[in-house]
Design a protein around this motif. Structure first.
Motif, short mmCIF file in Angstrom:
data_model
loop_
_atom_site.label_atom_id
_atom_site.label_comp_id
_atom_site.label_asym_id
_atom_site.label_seq_id
_atom_site.Cartn_x
_atom_site.Cartn_y
_atom_site.Cartn_z
N GLU A 1 36.29 -10.17 -18.82
CA GLU A 1 36.31 -8.55 -18.96
C GLU A 1 35.39 -7.99 -19.93
OE1 GLU A 1 39.43 -4.94 -18.12
OE2 GLU A 1 40.28 -6.86 -18.44
N HIS B 1 40.60 -11.82 -19.64
CA HIS B 1 40.27 -10.90 -20.70
C HIS B 1 38.84 -11.23 -21.08
CE1 HIS B 1 44.13 -9.21 -20.27
NE2 HIS B 1 44.68 -10.37 -20.52
N TRP C 1 31.95 -5.75 -19.58
CA TRP C 1 31.95 -4.24 -20.02
C TRP C 1 30.52 -4.10 -20.82
CZ3 TRP C 1 35.22 -0.81 -19.04
CH2 TRP C 1 35.33 0.74 -19.67
#
Length: 463
Positions: free
Chosen positions: A97, A94, A101
């Motif tokens: 990620e 996470h 982004w």
């Protein structure tokens, strides 16, 4: 080493602090999106300049993409993974990620030769509306810095983010990040000037650069040296540090000074290094028992304070630096002498930082957690458009600019929980007003959360 026992569930706080970034996403959301009350937004960003600028993060409670603090946020998430990623466990994917982004968008922002995107969205227009990002019909103007109208600070911070992130990824993507970081750093260095002068009408007063761009250039070079080991970048850092001025105790989206010292202290050898001595000065300027002049004040409940709003940005950023430096100290069997026989050990630094973390999570005079969704008592009326207004699931129809105002003005709690968001925090007397009108206290930002990810990971690993 002896540490105070755990006071909080650091594992839970860590996962929430990372989840927050999904609530700040702009662009087309992936099928893995866990903050499901947020939907696609900003899908035409960049059309005005024939670029694809879809993606990235809204920095706070509005719907503008400010690249300067967004790049700093991305740098700090990457540094958190580099220092503490091995202890993140199931949260590591996470965290990666969340970084990607940011970097995917920063790659788009640097895709046109001779320019770097500084801001997407007209802040003046945006701030006149209380509108969901999914509905926004205010101008999505793209503001770029160029050779003729440079913006060294936003360009160099973007280079730092790309270089730092290249170290957490592998393969072709990592190579692309590093290649682009070098390009953008060269652009930032060659065409020097402040974005205050180039796009200041929209950069200021929101993210005006108050202390010049030299710190961003040195910060970018520091990360490029860490990523490449090319002595050119270390020489750049060493040659330009004397021009940096006396902000040795400052660190945040605008001032990189003490972050440079802590980062580079680990990359160069020897206690004689100015980076080490400056990092020691930072420690002595914060620890309450140190006789050195202080760079912070303390609330009665023990929270560190610096002038200006959104104070928890200082508490999380400085806690990150002290945690990282404590680990460097421990690895080299080092202590910090602050004078008058006051010696700071790594364990003392960690226990001090733990006090800041625990305060933010609820061990404070109000018993209030300043992270939304953590603990039983936390802010319910945060200054955040998407959180305040009903979601697209609850209200599929368009809510125009001023139709959102009644939702802002009501005393009712926000309709959507922005889990993991850390707000600006209490006043210097430990009081807190849970009100959307009190923006410095109730607005969350990405750059408050980003350094806290690393700090929470460290405390998760200790207990």
């Amino acid at each position: 080493m002896a540490y105070d026992p755990p006071s909080h569930n650091y594992t839970d706080a860590l996962s929430k602090s990372i989840l927050f970034f999904e609530g700040q996403r702009s662009g087309r959301l992936p099928h893995t999106q866990r903050v499901t009350w947020r939907k696609d937004s900003g899908l035409h960003d960049g059309n005005d300049v024939q670029m694809d600028l879809v993606g990235g993060y809204y920095d706070a409670g509005d719907n503008v993409k400010f690249n300067f603090p967004m790049a700093f946020t991305t740098t700090m998430l990457a540094w958190s993974v580099l220092e503490f990623g091995k202890s993140m466990g199931s949260e590591l994917p996470h965290a990666l990620e969340a970084i990607r982004w940011g970097t995917d968008y920063l790659l788009k922002s640097t895709d046109a030769s001779g320019s770097v995107v500084g801001i997407v969205g007209d802040p003046i227009g945006d701030h006149t509306c209380w509108e969901r990002p999914e509905d926004m019909d205010t101008p999505r103007t793209s503001y770029r810095v160029t050779r003729e109208k440079p913006g060294t600070e936003v360009s160099a911070e973007t280079a730092a983010a790309l270089a730092a992130s290249s170290l957490v990824f592998q393969g072709r993507y990592a190579a692309l990040l590093l290649y682009r970081a070098k390009e953008v750093f060269e652009f930032a260095d060659k065409y020097r000037g402040s974005y205050n002068d180039s796009i200041g009408e929209v950069a200021c007063p929101f993210y005006c650069d108050f202390n010049g761009y030299m710190d961003e250039l040195i910060w970018g070079a520091s990360w490029l040296y860490k990523a490449t080991k090319n002595p050119y970048y270390l020489n750049f850092v060493k040659q330009n540090m004397p021009n940096l001025g006396g902000f040795v105790t400052e660190f945040g989206w605008d001032a990189k000074h003490s972050g440079i010292n802590v980062l580079v202290s680990q990359l160069v050898n020897g206690d004689n290094s100015p980076f080490v001595s400056n990092s020691d000065k930072l420690v002595c300027s914060i620890l309450p028992e140190s006789p050195a002049p202080k760079s912070v004040t303390y609330s009665p409940g023990g929270l560190i304070f610096k002038p200006g709003g959104s104070n928890l940005q200082h508490a999380t950023s400085l806690s990150f630096l002290l945690t990282v430096y404590a680990n460097y100290m421990k690895a080299s069997n080092k202590v910090v002498n602050c004078g008058n026989s006051v010696v700071i050990t790594p364990s003392r630094l960690i226990n001090f930082t733990k006090g800041q973390v625990d305060y933010i999570l609820g061990s404070n005079p109000l018993g209030m957690s300043y992270m939304v969704g953590y603990g039983s008592k936390f802010p319910k009326r945060i200054h955040h458009r998407a959180s305040v207004l009903p979601s697209m699931d609850q209200h599929p129809g368009h809510i125009e600019c001023h139709a959102g105002t009644p939702y802002f003005e009501t005393q009712a709690p926000n309709q959507n929980l922005l889990i993991g968001a850390i707000v600006g925090g209490p006043a210097e007397d430990d009081s807190f007003e849970d009100s959307r009108y009190n923006v410095p206290q109730s607005e969350p930002t990405t750059y408050i959360n980003a350094p806290f990810v690393g700090v929470l990971t460290h405390f998760k690993s200790l207990f």
